[in-house]
Design a protein around this motif. Structure first.
Motif, PDB file in Angstrom:
ATOM      1  N   GLN A  29       3.660   5.941  -5.394  1.00  0.00           N
ATOM      2  CA  GLN A  29       3.530   6.064  -6.845  1.00  0.00           C
ATOM      3  C   GLN A  29       2.476   7.107  -7.215  1.00  0.00           C
ATOM      4  O   GLN A  29       2.683   7.930  -8.100  1.00  0.00           O
ATOM      5  N   LEU A  30       1.347   7.102  -6.522  1.00  0.00           N
ATOM      6  CA  LEU A  30       0.291   8.079  -6.812  1.00  0.00           C
ATOM      7  C   LEU A  30       0.800   9.497  -6.575  1.00  0.00           C
ATOM      8  O   LEU A  30       0.498  10.412  -7.327  1.00  0.00           O
ATOM      9  N   ASP A  88       2.660  10.458  -9.522  1.00  0.00           N
ATOM     10  CA  ASP A  88       1.878  10.579 -10.744  1.00  0.00           C
ATOM     11  C   ASP A  88       0.950  11.792 -10.763  1.00  0.00           C
ATOM     12  O   ASP A  88       0.614  12.300 -11.820  1.00  0.00           O
ATOM     13  N   TYR A  89       0.508  12.234  -9.590  1.00  0.00           N
ATOM     14  CA  TYR A  89      -0.465  13.328  -9.564  1.00  0.00           C
ATOM     15  C   TYR A  89       0.154  14.608  -9.029  1.00  0.00           C
ATOM     16  O   TYR A  89       1.100  14.582  -8.245  1.00  0.00           O
ATOM     17  N   TYR A  93       0.837  -1.192   0.000  1.00  0.00           N
ATOM     18  CA  TYR A  93       0.000   0.000   0.000  1.00  0.00           C
ATOM     19  C   TYR A  93       0.878   1.250   0.000  1.00  0.00           C
ATOM     20  O   TYR A  93       0.601   2.212  -0.718  1.00  0.00           O
ATOM     21  N   GLY A  94       1.961   1.195   0.777  1.00  0.00           N
ATOM     22  CA  GLY A  94       2.890   2.321   0.807  1.00  0.00           C
ATOM     23  C   GLY A  94       3.461   2.611  -0.571  1.00  0.00           C
ATOM     24  O   GLY A  94       3.527   3.760  -1.009  1.00  0.00           O
ATOM     25  N   ALA A  95       3.851   1.541  -1.269  1.00  0.00           N
ATOM     26  CA  ALA A  95       4.420   1.715  -2.608  1.00  0.00           C
ATOM     27  C   ALA A  95       3.381   2.332  -3.542  1.00  0.00           C
ATOM     28  O   ALA A  95       3.704   3.194  -4.369  1.00  0.00           O
ATOM     29  N   LEU A  96       2.134   1.926  -3.389  1.00  0.00           N
ATOM     30  CA  LEU A  96       1.072   2.465  -4.238  1.00  0.00           C
ATOM     31  C   LEU A  96       0.874   3.959  -3.975  1.00  0.00           C
ATOM     32  O   LEU A  96       0.831   4.758  -4.915  1.00  0.00           O
TER      33      LEU A  96
END
Lengths: 233, 180
Positions: free
Chosen positions: B29-30, B33-34, B23-26
């Motif tokens: 990444q977000l 990306d944003y 979840y941390g990696a996600l």
């Protein structure tokens, strides 16, 4: 995630240096920024999060009671991750690259915590030992079991394989026919690559469909040369 | 492409660290990306919603919980059965509004935020916003429209993590036009 792991290092360091001596702990805390400057890359030194005093996370023990979540929760989260990555790429290889990137984040964090927790801060120096560390410790921490097999390629001394018959990651994933080469264990490959690279064994790790899922590890030439030199001593 | 496995009511468990770090990696990444935290929060909520929509079936199949008669019962099932089953924690249900349409889930520990510290430049990031989406999505599938948000978060220095849930309305089942 990076900052958090720094936190663990620092917290652990404090604990190790003065487990009982409270006065010493306080002193260390006051001069905390000095101590921390040694551990944090230069470009981050002035970041206030490191200097604004103790954060609760630094005080937590590294060995904590094992907590569990449901595999379904992980499967659903992972599925969302794959879909998210898929929405931003044009090809299977790009998708695998993105998954591997995400895995690298996990691997880098996990390496630090495992080395401190299980190896008492010592790191492996030999190729075979780091591979065994991955097969046993890393796999147990991630998947609750050892990896099924670890093999070396017959004709190439820099190539190794970690073989998992039914990886947890792929348990609930059915790959569409048109993308049959896609293996979402690219994520695990990313984890392994980060662990090897950050331990000083630069390598490329890729996931393939072979005897279940095979992670192919190709070490840099220099790594094998160094290992041979160490053997000669 | 259904896979027939010997599925039992007791769901399989795994070490929470892989879940936490993934979840941390996600989220990391977000954030890359944003452009800003609001967009990341929105994306997390959206992903959570998608998870919730699928999770409810898994939940009903495994838990053998029947229909809830009121919102209080729903709150109890969420806290004592659902959170326990998926995240291994049991939040407490408190702070009911007088009308009985709004309550808080107090999480003493949150598996999503182990190892996490928010950097100063992400002060408006709601790190665990995925959970809001999951609750919203899952309840929508059982005809309940709810509003879910984080009222307090230990990551931002609060003492506890508090998720506030408000009942909006019962969704009437309307068959989509042209679908007999």
């Amino acid at each position: 995630m990076y900052s958090a792991i720094c936190g663990i290092k620092i917290g652990e360091l404090r604990r190790l240096r003065s487990p009982n001596d409270e006065a010493h702990v306080t002193r260390k805390r006051n001069s905390g920024c000095l101590l921390q400057n040694h551990l944090i890359p230069k470009r981050q030194r002035m970041d206030t999060r490191f200097t604004r005093g103790k954060s609760a996370i630094l005080e937590r023990s590294l060995t904590r009671p094992k907590t569990e979540v449901s595999v379904s929760a992980f499967a659903l989260l992972f599925s969302e991750m794959v879909q998210y990555c898929q929405s931003r790429v044009y090809s299977v290889s790009e998708l695998q690259a993105r998954l591997a990137d995400l895995g690298q984040g996990v691997g880098a964090s996990l390496l630090d915590v495992l080395v401190l927790r299980e190896k008492n801060g010592k790191r492996e120096t030999k190729v075979l030992n780091i591979l065994l560390f991955i097969k046993v410790s890393v796999w147990k921490a991630l998947f609750g079991k050892e990896a099924d097999k670890l093999e070396q390629a017959n004709d190439d001394d820099k190539t190794y394989y970690i073989i998992e018959k039914e990886p947890l990651i792929n348990a609930f994933i059915s790959v569409p026919k048109e993308n049959s080469t896609l293996n979402c264990a690219a994520f695990t490959a990313g984890v392994v690559e980060a662990i090897l690279t950050h331990s000083g064994f630069p390598a490329k790790v890729t996931a393939h469909w072979h005897k279940g899922t095979t992670l192919m590890i190709k070490f840099d030439e220099a790594v094998i040369a160094r290992d041979k030199a160490l053997d000669g001593r | 492409m259904s896979r027939q496995s010997n599925r039992t009511t007791e769901s399989k468990k795994m070490n929470s660290e892989l879940f936490t770090l993934t979840y941390g990696a996600l989220v990391t990444q977000l954030c890359k990306d944003y452009e800003n935290d609001e967009e990341v929060n929105k994306q997390l909520d959206k992903m959570g919603y998608n998870i919730g929509v699928r999770l409810i079936e898994d939940f009903l199949a495994r838990s053998s919980v029947g229909r809830c008669h009121d919102f209080r019962e729903t709150a109890d099932v969420i806290a004592k059965v659902a959170f326990k089953m998926y995240l291994g924690i049991t939040p407490s249900v408190t702070n009911w509004s007088p009308a009985g349409d709004e309550f808080s889930l107090i999480l003493e520990s949150n598996p999503l935020v182990d190892f996490v510290e928010l950097p100063d430049n992400h002060s408006t990031l709601v790190y665990s916003n995925l959970l809001c989406g999951v609750l919203r999505g899952a309840l929508e599938m059982v005809q309940m429209a709810v509003d879910v948000r984080f009222a307090q978060d230990t990551l931002r220095g609060d003492n506890v993590t508090e998720i506030r849930m408000k009942f909006i309305k019962r969704i009437e089942e309307n068959l989509p036009a042209g679908d007999e």
